[in-house]
Scaffold this active site. Structure first.
Site, PDB file in Angstrom:
ATOM      1  N   THR A   1       9.769   3.265   1.418  1.00  0.00           N
ATOM      2  CA  THR A   1      10.987   3.661   0.713  1.00  0.00           C
ATOM      3  C   THR A   1      11.695   4.739   1.512  1.00  0.00           C
ATOM      4  O   THR A   1      11.106   5.762   1.853  1.00  0.00           O
ATOM      5  CB  THR A   1      10.647   4.170  -0.697  1.00  0.00           C
ATOM      6  OG1 THR A   1      10.155   3.068  -1.468  1.00  0.00           O
ATOM      7  CG2 THR A   1      11.872   4.760  -1.385  1.00  0.00           C
TER       8      THR A   1
ATOM      9  N   GLN B   1       9.516  -7.028  -0.419  1.00  0.00           N
ATOM     10  CA  GLN B   1       8.602  -6.534  -1.441  1.00  0.00           C
ATOM     11  C   GLN B   1       9.330  -6.442  -2.784  1.00  0.00           C
ATOM     12  O   GLN B   1      10.272  -5.672  -2.952  1.00  0.00           O
ATOM     13  CB  GLN B   1       8.015  -5.169  -1.079  1.00  0.00           C
ATOM     14  CG  GLN B   1       6.881  -4.791  -2.026  1.00  0.00           C
ATOM     15  CD  GLN B   1       6.334  -3.403  -1.816  1.00  0.00           C
ATOM     16  OE1 GLN B   1       7.059  -2.431  -1.994  1.00  0.00           O
ATOM     17  NE2 GLN B   1       5.068  -3.292  -1.447  1.00  0.00           N
TER      18      GLN B   1
ATOM     19  N   HIS C   1       4.728  -6.474  -5.449  1.00  0.00           N
ATOM     20  CA  HIS C   1       4.241  -5.098  -5.539  1.00  0.00           C
ATOM     21  C   HIS C   1       3.482  -4.940  -6.855  1.00  0.00           C
ATOM     22  O   HIS C   1       4.068  -4.784  -7.919  1.00  0.00           O
ATOM     23  CB  HIS C   1       5.429  -4.140  -5.472  1.00  0.00           C
ATOM     24  CG  HIS C   1       5.059  -2.720  -5.171  1.00  0.00           C
ATOM     25  ND1 HIS C   1       3.785  -2.237  -5.292  1.00  0.00           N
ATOM     26  CD2 HIS C   1       5.821  -1.661  -4.740  1.00  0.00           C
ATOM     27  CE1 HIS C   1       3.767  -0.948  -4.955  1.00  0.00           C
ATOM     28  NE2 HIS C   1       4.989  -0.582  -4.612  1.00  0.00           N
TER      29      HIS C   1
ATOM     30  N   TYR D   1       2.842   1.168 -10.508  1.00  0.00           N
ATOM     31  CA  TYR D   1       4.097   0.637 -11.031  1.00  0.00           C
ATOM     32  C   TYR D   1       3.797  -0.452 -12.069  1.00  0.00           C
ATOM     33  O   TYR D   1       2.662  -0.598 -12.511  1.00  0.00           O
ATOM     34  CB  TYR D   1       4.982   0.157  -9.887  1.00  0.00           C
ATOM     35  CG  TYR D   1       5.425   1.295  -8.990  1.00  0.00           C
ATOM     36  CD1 TYR D   1       6.177   2.358  -9.505  1.00  0.00           C
ATOM     37  CD2 TYR D   1       5.067   1.350  -7.641  1.00  0.00           C
ATOM     38  CE1 TYR D   1       6.571   3.422  -8.702  1.00  0.00           C
ATOM     39  CE2 TYR D   1       5.458   2.406  -6.838  1.00  0.00           C
ATOM     40  CZ  TYR D   1       6.201   3.442  -7.375  1.00  0.00           C
ATOM     41  OH  TYR D   1       6.582   4.509  -6.588  1.00  0.00           O
TER      42      TYR D   1
ATOM     43  N   ARG E   1       0.417  -6.837  -2.988  1.00  0.00           N
ATOM     44  CA  ARG E   1      -0.042  -5.490  -2.652  1.00  0.00           C
ATOM     45  C   ARG E   1      -0.795  -4.904  -3.846  1.00  0.00           C
ATOM     46  O   ARG E   1      -0.302  -4.942  -4.981  1.00  0.00           O
ATOM     47  CB  ARG E   1       1.138  -4.597  -2.286  1.00  0.00           C
ATOM     48  CG  ARG E   1       0.744  -3.162  -1.857  1.00  0.00           C
ATOM     49  CD  ARG E   1       1.986  -2.468  -1.329  1.00  0.00           C
ATOM     50  NE  ARG E   1       1.855  -1.039  -1.144  1.00  0.00           N
ATOM     51  CZ  ARG E   1       1.570  -0.432   0.019  1.00  0.00           C
ATOM     52  NH1 ARG E   1       1.310  -1.171   1.089  1.00  0.00           N
ATOM     53  NH2 ARG E   1       1.519   0.876   0.115  1.00  0.00           N
TER      54      ARG E   1
ATOM     55  N   GLY F   1       2.465   2.815   8.211  1.00  0.00           N
ATOM     56  CA  GLY F   1       3.660   3.348   7.580  1.00  0.00           C
ATOM     57  C   GLY F   1       4.350   4.373   8.444  1.00  0.00           C
ATOM     58  O   GLY F   1       5.305   4.076   9.162  1.00  0.00           O
ATOM     59  N   ARG F   2       3.887   5.611   8.398  1.00  0.00           N
ATOM     60  CA  ARG F   2       4.552   6.697   9.131  1.00  0.00           C
ATOM     61  C   ARG F   2       4.598   6.438  10.629  1.00  0.00           C
ATOM     62  O   ARG F   2       5.573   6.801  11.284  1.00  0.00           O
ATOM     63  CB  ARG F   2       3.845   8.023   8.839  1.00  0.00           C
ATOM     64  CG  ARG F   2       3.979   8.475   7.394  1.00  0.00           C
ATOM     65  CD  ARG F   2       3.388   9.836   7.187  1.00  0.00           C
ATOM     66  NE  ARG F   2       3.551  10.282   5.807  1.00  0.00           N
ATOM     67  CZ  ARG F   2       3.517  11.545   5.427  1.00  0.00           C
ATOM     68  NH1 ARG F   2       3.311  12.494   6.321  1.00  0.00           N
ATOM     69  NH2 ARG F   2       3.676  11.870   4.169  1.00  0.00           N
TER      70      ARG F   2
END
Length: 393
Positions: A45, A119, A200, A205, A252, A345-346
């Protein structure tokens, strides 16, 4: 900019594996797709979509195209409906304008030789009335008061964060409606040119709110037993499969973590069962987020690793591991057949050409955390690539 400059980490090359020998860089068959490597880009995100209409822009096309050498890109979480939104400036995939703008992104990725899945996201309780149609309360599996605050950006005068309101339990009609929303979003993703979709069902969530025992207190067919708490996940996969081939679908999952403070009382039992349930749906992959080590002595990481390996054993398709893996550890997991691919990710955020950097074992750009969410090109499309760093001959 200083925070996105590469730093020198030139180690001795004498003991390095050659690029062709690295497990991460070997090709992989994913459903119908031959992938060039096992270095996947995790969903990230970045909160740079347009306010109000939640559209992608040419800047997003550049960002994703820069990272097209990933074996597979999983897009940032993308809400399936207005009700599914929980954060300011995140994209949607439920109307014609959003489809058209995402098509610019997928075309850019394909023109650069990449693959990209969308996603599909519904945040459930992790929202606020400002995002909901008619200022309604967010919905969840049961009445639920999330911990923490909602990121509303500049949509409210007391933002950018405000407390989450208490979410209301979904009725059976609400559940039917959300399944229709997932199917519609999958259809939109196909029209937008995505190669597939990732459902997702992680990070606390909506679908995870049905899975986790701390939230789901229902006494109908969607609550109580693990089997019942997994029912909505399986039903959503079935409706998505009416629009997208099953081998173009991933899921996921995350046994722990996420906003709102939800948890499961027996994550090992629940998420191994989830892996088995998803496996029965014959989808392409599961993408599992490794639990963080909160013990400080390493035992938490060991326990989290074992849970991932048990989920791997319960699933018959491609298994993608995620969760602060170093390149060395990622290669070891693939070599040991504990994972088929690893999502970064990062590292991918800061290194658009990550597979090339892995091939020569660095150097790696440092991510600038101040530019992770919101803003424009800074910290988004201006991280340098190896080709840019090379001096002119």
């Amino acid at each position: 900019m200083s925070n996105s400059q590469s730093h020198s980490q030139h180690a001795d090359n004498s003991n390095k594996a050659q690029p062709s020998e690295q497990a991460l860089l070997k090709p992989l068959a994913l459903g119908h797709f031959p992938l060039s490597n096992r270095v996947f880009m995790a969903p990230l995100t970045r909160s740079r979509s347009t306010a109000g209409d939640n559209l992608q822009t040419p800047l997003h096309a550049l960002y994703y195209a820069q990272r097209a050498t990933a074996g597979l890109i999983v897009s940032e979480a993308t809400q399936i409906s207005p009700q599914g939104q929980g954060y300011a400036w995140t994209p949607g995939i439920f109307n014609d304008e959003q489809v058209a703008n995402w098509k610019v992104v997928t075309d850019a990725v394909h023109n650069a030789g990449g693959r990209i899945f969308c996603q599909l996201w519904h945040v459930g309780a992790i929202s606020h009335q400002v995002f909901q149609p008619n200022d309604a309360c967010p919905l969840s599996s049961s009445d639920f008061q999330p911990e923490g605050e909602a990121f509303v950006g500049d949509l409210l005068p007391d933002g950018p964060t405000v407390p989450h309101p208490k979410a209301q339990a979904m009725t059976l009609e609400d559940i039917d409606n959300v399944k229709r929303d997932y199917r519609h979003a999958a259809k939109c993703a196909k029209e937008a040119g995505f190669d597939g979709v990732e459902l997702h069902a992680a990070n606390g969530y909506l679908l995870d709110q049905f899975i986790r025992s701390s939230v789901n207190k229902r006494d109908d067919q969607y609550g109580g037993s693990v089997e019942n708490r997994l029912r909505l996940l399986q039903e959503v996969l079935d409706v998505i499969a009416q629009e997208i081939p099953r081998k173009n679908i991933g899921v996921r999952l995350s046994p722990t973590g996420g906003p709102g403070g939800s948890y499961d009382e027996n994550p090992h039992e629940t998420y191994v069962a989830a892996a088995k349930a998803v496996s029965a749906k014959d989808v392409a992959y599961i993408h599992v987020v490794r639990p963080n080590d909160h013990t400080g002595d390493g035992s938490g990481l060991e326990e989290g690793n074992q849970l991932l390996k048990d989920m791997r054993a319960a699933f018959s398709g491609v298994f993608i591991a995620n969760g602060e893996f170093s390149p060395k550890e990622a290669n070891e997991w693939i070599e040991n057949n504990d994972a088929d691919a690893v999502a970064f990710g990062r590292m991918f955020l800061a290194n658009p050409d990550l597979p090339a950097r892995l091939a020569q074992e660095g150097p790696y750009n440092k991510p600038n955390e101040e530019t992770f969410y919101g803003g424009g090109s800074e910290g988004y499309v201006d991280y340098q690539s190896l080709t840019y760093l090379k001096p002119a001959l």
